[in-house]
Write a protein that holds these residues in place. Structure first.
Motif, PDB file in Angstrom:
ATOM      1  N   GLU A 185      78.285  77.983  20.272  1.00  0.00           N
ATOM      2  CA  GLU A 185      79.019  76.767  19.916  1.00  0.00           C
ATOM      3  C   GLU A 185      78.078  75.686  19.390  1.00  0.00           C
ATOM      4  O   GLU A 185      78.403  74.970  18.435  1.00  0.00           O
ATOM      5  CB  GLU A 185      79.802  76.251  21.121  1.00  0.00           C
ATOM      6  N   ALA A 186      76.906  75.578  19.986  1.00  0.00           N
ATOM      7  CA  ALA A 186      75.927  74.583  19.536  1.00  0.00           C
ATOM      8  C   ALA A 186      75.425  74.912  18.130  1.00  0.00           C
ATOM      9  O   ALA A 186      75.235  74.007  17.306  1.00  0.00           O
ATOM     10  CB  ALA A 186      74.765  74.498  20.515  1.00  0.00           C
ATOM     11  N   THR A 231      78.075  73.847  15.760  1.00  0.00           N
ATOM     12  CA  THR A 231      78.098  72.388  15.657  1.00  0.00           C
ATOM     13  C   THR A 231      76.951  71.886  14.779  1.00  0.00           C
ATOM     14  O   THR A 231      77.160  71.049  13.892  1.00  0.00           O
ATOM     15  CB  THR A 231      78.007  71.749  17.063  1.00  0.00           C
ATOM     16  N   GLU A 232      75.747  72.379  15.028  1.00  0.00           N
ATOM     17  CA  GLU A 232      74.594  71.942  14.230  1.00  0.00           C
ATOM     18  C   GLU A 232      74.753  72.323  12.762  1.00  0.00           C
ATOM     19  O   GLU A 232      74.442  71.524  11.870  1.00  0.00           O
ATOM     20  CB  GLU A 232      73.294  72.523  14.796  1.00  0.00           C
ATOM     21  N   GLY A 291      77.556  72.716  11.234  1.00  0.00           N
ATOM     22  CA  GLY A 291      78.600  71.828  10.730  1.00  0.00           C
ATOM     23  C   GLY A 291      78.051  70.454  10.367  1.00  0.00           C
ATOM     24  O   GLY A 291      78.407  69.884   9.325  1.00  0.00           O
ATOM     25  N   HIS A 292      77.159  69.924  11.210  1.00  0.00           N
ATOM     26  CA  HIS A 292      76.529  68.622  10.921  1.00  0.00           C
ATOM     27  C   HIS A 292      75.676  68.697   9.650  1.00  0.00           C
ATOM     28  O   HIS A 292      75.704  67.773   8.827  1.00  0.00           O
ATOM     29  CB  HIS A 292      75.651  68.165  12.092  1.00  0.00           C
TER      30      HIS A 292
END
Length: 196
Positions: free
Chosen positions: A181-182, A185-186, A188-189
């Protein structure tokens, strides 16, 4: 058969993982490795030398189990390679458990033994740079500073999750899910920053 210095470093990693840095006594290390204390001093000069070489040893061992791939294995895409590299730090194997425990003990002891800080900082920087390079393969147009920051967060997360898992505070499957998940997220950023 392993060289004498490798034999000593394997024993040192085991002892640090089990008893911490403060529990590492040269005489006991000699007994664990099946060598004389004189041989330990010959190879490593002093206790600090043992600790520094042990850190390098566990770093090299981690590089082997996170980078080696089976012959003939299908090549991975950049994202899969990134996830794989991080997730291999969370394996329920004796080698990974010992390595992660020893790494955590060495990091914690650096609070009280400043001589280890430089070596730990250098080893951490190498790991962050490796992860930043993998992130850069997924998002090649991202700025280096953004890649480095994302890699810093991911490696810190893996370290923290590893300690929670090893100490029984977190199931390994959950830790691995959190890493995935991290990563999402990263990435995606990085994608959002590139598009803005």
């Amino acid at each position: 058969m392993a060289s004498r210095s490798t034999q000593i470093l394997e024993a040192a990693a085991r002892m640090v993982a089990r008893r911490g840095v403060r529990g590492l006594r040269v005489e006991e290390l000699a007994a664990e490795a099946g060598v004389s204390t004189g041989l330990i001093y010959y190879h490593f000069k002093d206790r600090t030398g043992i600790l520094r070489h042990t850190l390098a040893f566990i770093n090299d061992r981690a590089a082997r189990y996170t980078q080696d791939r089976a012959a003939g294995a299908e090549p991975l895409g950049p994202r899969e390679e990134l996830e794989r590299s991080l997730l291999l730090e969370l394996q329920d194997t004796p080698e990974v458990k010992e390595n992660s425990s020893a790494w955590g003990e060495l990091r914690a002891s650096a609070v009280f033994e400043p001589v280890l800080r430089e070596d730990l900082a250098r080893a951490t920087l190498v790991w962050v740079q490796e992860i930043a390079a993998l992130l850069g393969r997924v998002h090649p147009l991202s700025p280096a500073a953004a890649l480095a920051a994302a890699a810093e967060r991911l490696t810190a997360l893996v370290e923290g999750l590893s300690m929670r898992w090893l100490s029984g505070g977190l199931a390994i499957d959950h830790a691995r899910t959190l890493v995935k998940e991290a990563v999402a997220t990263e990435l995606g950023h990085l994608e959002a920053a590139r598009n803005s």
